[in-house]
Motif scaffolding. Structure first.
Motif, PDB file in Angstrom:
ATOM      1  N   ARG A 152      15.622 100.465  52.925  1.00  0.00           N
ATOM      2  CA  ARG A 152      17.067 100.365  53.036  1.00  0.00           C
ATOM      3  C   ARG A 152      17.772 101.649  52.617  1.00  0.00           C
ATOM      4  O   ARG A 152      18.672 102.128  53.290  1.00  0.00           O
ATOM      5  N   GLN A 153      17.382 102.241  51.498  1.00  0.00           N
ATOM      6  CA  GLN A 153      18.065 103.430  51.007  1.00  0.00           C
ATOM      7  C   GLN A 153      17.903 104.609  51.959  1.00  0.00           C
ATOM      8  O   GLN A 153      18.862 105.316  52.285  1.00  0.00           O
ATOM      9  N   GLY A 154      16.680 104.824  52.423  1.00  0.00           N
ATOM     10  CA  GLY A 154      16.454 105.909  53.379  1.00  0.00           C
ATOM     11  C   GLY A 154      17.224 105.680  54.660  1.00  0.00           C
ATOM     12  O   GLY A 154      17.744 106.610  55.274  1.00  0.00           O
ATOM     13  N   HIS A 155      17.298 104.403  55.049  1.00  0.00           N
ATOM     14  CA  HIS A 155      18.034 104.087  56.270  1.00  0.00           C
ATOM     15  C   HIS A 155      19.517 104.380  56.093  1.00  0.00           C
ATOM     16  O   HIS A 155      20.180 104.871  57.022  1.00  0.00           O
ATOM     17  N   PHE A 156      20.079 104.080  54.924  1.00  0.00           N
ATOM     18  CA  PHE A 156      21.489 104.323  54.687  1.00  0.00           C
ATOM     19  C   PHE A 156      21.834 105.794  54.912  1.00  0.00           C
ATOM     20  O   PHE A 156      22.858 106.123  55.495  1.00  0.00           O
ATOM     21  N   GLU A 157      20.965 106.688  54.442  1.00  0.00           N
ATOM     22  CA  GLU A 157      21.227 108.113  54.611  1.00  0.00           C
ATOM     23  C   GLU A 157      21.202 108.498  56.090  1.00  0.00           C
ATOM     24  O   GLU A 157      22.054 109.245  56.568  1.00  0.00           O
ATOM     25  N   ARG A 158      20.195 107.960  56.799  1.00  0.00           N
ATOM     26  CA  ARG A 158      20.122 108.259  58.235  1.00  0.00           C
ATOM     27  C   ARG A 158      21.282 107.603  58.990  1.00  0.00           C
ATOM     28  O   ARG A 158      21.869 108.188  59.898  1.00  0.00           O
ATOM     29  N   ARG A 159      21.626 106.385  58.574  1.00  0.00           N
ATOM     30  CA  ARG A 159      22.694 105.658  59.244  1.00  0.00           C
ATOM     31  C   ARG A 159      24.043 106.355  59.054  1.00  0.00           C
ATOM     32  O   ARG A 159      24.865 106.413  59.976  1.00  0.00           O
ATOM     33  N   SER A 160      24.262 106.891  57.883  1.00  0.00           N
ATOM     34  CA  SER A 160      25.491 107.611  57.613  1.00  0.00           C
ATOM     35  C   SER A 160      25.665 108.780  58.580  1.00  0.00           C
ATOM     36  O   SER A 160      26.744 108.997  59.135  1.00  0.00           O
ATOM     37  N   ALA A 161      24.579 109.524  58.799  1.00  0.00           N
ATOM     38  CA  ALA A 161      24.639 110.651  59.731  1.00  0.00           C
ATOM     39  C   ALA A 161      24.876 110.169  61.159  1.00  0.00           C
ATOM     40  O   ALA A 161      25.644 110.768  61.919  1.00  0.00           O
ATOM     41  N   GLN A 162      24.236 109.035  61.527  1.00  0.00           N
ATOM     42  CA  GLN A 162      24.423 108.484  62.872  1.00  0.00           C
ATOM     43  C   GLN A 162      25.876 108.074  63.104  1.00  0.00           C
ATOM     44  O   GLN A 162      26.460 108.338  64.150  1.00  0.00           O
ATOM     45  N   ILE A 163      26.446 107.417  62.095  1.00  0.00           N
ATOM     46  CA  ILE A 163      27.819 106.942  62.230  1.00  0.00           C
ATOM     47  C   ILE A 163      28.771 108.117  62.373  1.00  0.00           C
ATOM     48  O   ILE A 163      29.724 108.075  63.164  1.00  0.00           O
ATOM     49  N   TYR A 164      28.533 109.169  61.608  1.00  0.00           N
ATOM     50  CA  TYR A 164      29.402 110.345  61.714  1.00  0.00           C
ATOM     51  C   TYR A 164      29.353 110.915  63.129  1.00  0.00           C
ATOM     52  O   TYR A 164      30.386 111.262  63.709  1.00  0.00           O
ATOM     53  N   GLU A 165      28.155 110.976  63.703  1.00  0.00           N
ATOM     54  CA  GLU A 165      28.018 111.476  65.069  1.00  0.00           C
ATOM     55  C   GLU A 165      28.771 110.580  66.054  1.00  0.00           C
ATOM     56  O   GLU A 165      29.430 111.058  66.978  1.00  0.00           O
ATOM     57  N   GLN A 166      28.665 109.259  65.844  1.00  0.00           N
ATOM     58  CA  GLN A 166      29.352 108.334  66.748  1.00  0.00           C
ATOM     59  C   GLN A 166      30.869 108.428  66.592  1.00  0.00           C
ATOM     60  O   GLN A 166      31.608 108.340  67.574  1.00  0.00           O
ATOM     61  N   LEU A 167      31.336 108.623  65.360  1.00  0.00           N
ATOM     62  CA  LEU A 167      32.772 108.780  65.150  1.00  0.00           C
ATOM     63  C   LEU A 167      33.281 110.073  65.784  1.00  0.00           C
ATOM     64  O   LEU A 167      34.387 110.108  66.345  1.00  0.00           O
ATOM     65  N   ILE A 168      32.485 111.133  65.688  1.00  0.00           N
ATOM     66  CA  ILE A 168      32.846 112.396  66.344  1.00  0.00           C
ATOM     67  C   ILE A 168      32.972 112.183  67.843  1.00  0.00           C
ATOM     68  O   ILE A 168      33.906 112.675  68.495  1.00  0.00           O
ATOM     69  N   GLU A 169      32.040 111.434  68.410  1.00  0.00           N
ATOM     70  CA  GLU A 169      32.081 111.153  69.850  1.00  0.00           C
ATOM     71  C   GLU A 169      33.347 110.381  70.212  1.00  0.00           C
ATOM     72  O   GLU A 169      33.997 110.650  71.222  1.00  0.00           O
ATOM     73  N   ILE A 170      33.713 109.413  69.360  1.00  0.00           N
ATOM     74  CA  ILE A 170      34.932 108.644  69.599  1.00  0.00           C
ATOM     75  C   ILE A 170      36.156 109.555  69.535  1.00  0.00           C
ATOM     76  O   ILE A 170      37.071 109.471  70.355  1.00  0.00           O
ATOM     77  N   ALA A 171      36.165 110.458  68.550  1.00  0.00           N
ATOM     78  CA  ALA A 171      37.308 111.359  68.383  1.00  0.00           C
ATOM     79  C   ALA A 171      37.478 112.278  69.587  1.00  0.00           C
ATOM     80  O   ALA A 171      38.605 112.591  69.984  1.00  0.00           O
ATOM     81  N   THR A 172      36.365 112.728  70.171  1.00  0.00           N
ATOM     82  CA  THR A 172      36.451 113.624  71.320  1.00  0.00           C
ATOM     83  C   THR A 172      36.994 112.926  72.558  1.00  0.00           C
ATOM     84  O   THR A 172      37.441 113.578  73.498  1.00  0.00           O
ATOM     85  N   GLU A 173      36.985 111.588  72.548  1.00  0.00           N
ATOM     86  CA  GLU A 173      37.519 110.838  73.678  1.00  0.00           C
ATOM     87  C   GLU A 173      39.030 110.675  73.597  1.00  0.00           C
ATOM     88  O   GLU A 173      39.645 110.075  74.482  1.00  0.00           O
ATOM     89  N   ASN A 174      39.652 111.206  72.506  1.00  0.00           N
ATOM     90  CA  ASN A 174      41.106 111.123  72.315  1.00  0.00           C
ATOM     91  C   ASN A 174      41.617 109.684  72.403  1.00  0.00           C
ATOM     92  O   ASN A 174      42.635 109.399  73.047  1.00  0.00           O
ATOM     93  N   VAL A 175      40.892 108.771  71.759  1.00  0.00           N
ATOM     94  CA  VAL A 175      41.261 107.362  71.830  1.00  0.00           C
ATOM     95  C   VAL A 175      42.387 107.017  70.868  1.00  0.00           C
ATOM     96  O   VAL A 175      43.015 105.963  70.984  1.00  0.00           O
ATOM     97  N   GLY A 176      42.653 107.854  69.880  1.00  0.00           N
ATOM     98  CA  GLY A 176      43.738 107.601  68.950  1.00  0.00           C
ATOM     99  C   GLY A 176      43.293 106.924  67.673  1.00  0.00           C
ATOM    100  O   GLY A 176      42.170 106.423  67.553  1.00  0.00           O
ATOM    101  N   LEU A 177      44.201 106.887  66.708  1.00  0.00           N
ATOM    102  CA  LEU A 177      43.898 106.320  65.392  1.00  0.00           C
ATOM    103  C   LEU A 177      43.648 104.817  65.458  1.00  0.00           C
ATOM    104  O   LEU A 177      42.876 104.277  64.665  1.00  0.00           O
TER     105      LEU A 177
END
Length: 567
Positions: A152-177
């Motif tokens: 679980r702990q190792g996954h949390f670290e990897r998951r955090s990085a994955q989520i950041y990448e997905q949020l960046i992708e969402i932001a580049t789509e100019n979807v808004g706040l």
């Protein structure tokens, strides 16, 4: 073609096959089991969502397995999450749901769009169905889930990085706040609120448990006293350190995890996750901090667009007032800014008075906040140290509405900047575009007089009366001579003695000669006021009890404020 039910029946293999399957499918200890909802939140794509039987999402998950929709179910021991891969031959919803129910499957994940019949059948069997976004790689998701179950702990670290990448992708789509808030709320399973530096809500998403109390929660967050002390000064946030704070908002267990939205080392707003009783995990903190970074990017993008629109709007209004635009061009430009140029308008000019004072940009923010809070339509632009706006409203008495708005701006300025004061001038009603320059000229003149008089209320141009006469250039020398004759000796005394008897005299007239009100205004005892007034009469060698003398002295004070200080 629909597949027969037998193809989805749970098959019990021989002992050798059973042993082989168990080696491949080790069971996770009871203490480390996660629920379907937690798996969806912690291991699946941000846009994955439970579309059927959400009430059964607390079922435990022991393992994850990818299956083909056109193949029979493999050996299962129960509580597995099945990732269903599409095939050329579509499956029959009845068969799949019935087989999964008999095998005690924890949940089924299928690519969207999900068949409505399959969702209805799953709802009846209380079998959670998760809709996966197109493009998801099922084998990667299977590994992600198993990794979460085993480490679980190792996954949390990897998951955090994955989520950041997905949020960046969402932001580049100019979807808004709003879409960013929805994504974060879906992942965290909590309410999300995005606020700007003034605590105005820019976007929010309520969680189901707080839906009925959401308005009350938002009201709490608008109270600056509820903000953690460490975040209250947006210019002194810890640098190079991601910070977040947990605080209880109400005694019934509603709490929040809040982190600042920072850009260029300055706080631009706040991102909060709201929950009742549910604890905030380390992953929640990481995700919220990543979300704050994405919100900072989106807010910076919106500000860039807003600044460009302000420049265009300012140029448009400047050209309109200079007469370089035809009526047709002005109407077309108004439509571009989504503003009705055909309705009557009133020009209002606002500026700070006295030194020091806040910047004109802060004044602009203040005015825009009042406009937003009162749902008022106006075209606003900044020219030099002045803020100019053209105000419109459906009310019959447009001037009364303009006065009420201007007074609201003054009250907001007193609350926000205790020692700063505003000068506000209101022009006449412009029934059509050709009258806009006249209304603007009158408002500018009224604002100039308000600034010189240090007026504590907005001045309407039609109410200026005698002030119009007192500002005529051809009468300037005569007016200053009257000023010197009536109060010149008092001005000289104050300058020599560094006294403030002139202020006392002005307060006396502003209070209409009422001693009690004058003493309160000056924060002095009545006896002190009487001493000062006697001293003033001695210096002026005048009797202020005489009506004509009082009128002349009052007029001289107005001349001094309008012309003397400028001179």
């Amino acid at each position: 073609m629909a597949l027969p039910l037998a193809r989805y029946a749970t098959i019990v293999p021989c002992a050798q096959v059973r042993a082989k399957q168990k080696m491949r499918h080790p069971m996770v200890a009871e203490a480390t089991l996660l629920t379907v909802a937690e798996i969806c939140r912690l291991a699946l794509p941000l846009k994955a969502k439970i579309v059927a039987a959400p009430q059964a999402a607390e079922r435990p998950v022991r393992w994850a397995l990818t299956i083909s929709s056109d193949a029979p179910l493999p050996y299962l021991e129960g509580d597995e999450l099945l990732l269903v891969a599409p095939s050329e031959q579509p499956c029959h919803p009845h068969n799949l749901i019935a087989a999964c129910s008999r095998a005690k499957v924890a949940a089924v994940a299928i690519f969207e769009p999900v068949d409505p019949l399959l969702m209805a059948l799953a709802e009846a069997e209380r079998l959670p169905v998760i809709a996966l976004p197109q493009g998801s790689r099922l084998r990667d998701l299977e590994r992600s889930i198993i990794s979460l179950l085993l480490d679980r702990q190792g996954h949390f670290e990897r998951r955090s990085a994955q989520i950041y990448e997905q949020l960046i992708e969402i932001a580049t789509e100019n979807v808004g706040l709003e879409d960013i808030a929805e994504t974060l709320s879906q992942f965290l399973g909590k309410g999300i609120v995005v606020q700007d530096k003034h605590l105005r809500v820019q976007a929010c998403r309520a969680s189901p448990e707080l839906a009925n109390e959401w308005d009350a929660v938002l009201s709490l967050l608008k109270d600056r006293s509820k903000l953690p002390q460490a975040l209250s000064d947006r210019y002194r946030l810890p640098r190079h350190t991601a910070i977040s704070y947990t605080q209880t908002l109400r005694n019934d267990g509603i709490s929040r995890l809040v982190t600042p939205i920072v850009s260029k080392g300055i706080g631009r707003g706040y991102l909060s996750a709201i929950s009742r009783h549910a604890p905030f995990t380390e992953l929640d903190r990481l995700v919220l901090q990543h979300g704050a970074s994405i919100c900072a990017l989106e807010m910076a993008r919106r500000k860039t667009i807003s600044d460009a629109e302000k420049r265009l709007r300012g140029d448009f209004l400047h050209n309109l007032l200079m007469g370089t635009l035809s009526e047709a061009e002005a109407l077309a430009e108004g439509d571009r800014f989504r503003h009705d140029m055909r309705s009557p308008h009133v020009a209002i000019v606002i500026t700070w008075q006295g030194e020091p004072h806040p910047s004109v940009r802060r004044l602009e923010t203040l005015v825009n906040t009042v406009l937003q809070n009162h749902s008022i339509q106006a075209l606003v632009y900044v020219r030099g140290e002045e803020l100019r706006l053209f105000f419109t409203d459906e009310a019959r008495d447009l001037i009364a509405r303009a006065r009420a708005f201007a007074e609201a701006v003054m009250e907001a300025a007193k609350r926000e900047y205790r020692h700063a004061r505003l000068a506000i001038g209101i022009g006449g009603v412009a029934e059509h575009l050709g009258e806009w320059p006249n209304s603007h000229r009158d408002a500018t003149h009224a604002a100039q007089i308000a600034r010189r008089l240090r007026a504590e209320k907005p001045l309407y141009s039609a109410d200026l009366g005698i002030y119009t006469l007192l500002t005529r250039p051809d009468l300037r020398d005569d007016l200053l001579a009257l000023r010197d004759k009536m109060i010149g000796s008092l001005l000289n005394h104050d300058e020599r003695q560094r006294a403030d008897l002139l202020q006392t005299l002005e307060a006396f007239f502003e209070s209409h000669g009422n001693a009690t009100q004058t003493a309160e205004k000056l924060s002095v005892h009545r006896n002190t006021l009487f001493y000062r007034m006697n001293r003033i009469q001695e210096i002026l060698k005048l009797d202020l009890n005489q009506t004509d003398v009082r009128l002349a002295v009052h007029l001289a004070l107005k001349i001094h404020r309008l012309l003397g200080e400028q001179n």
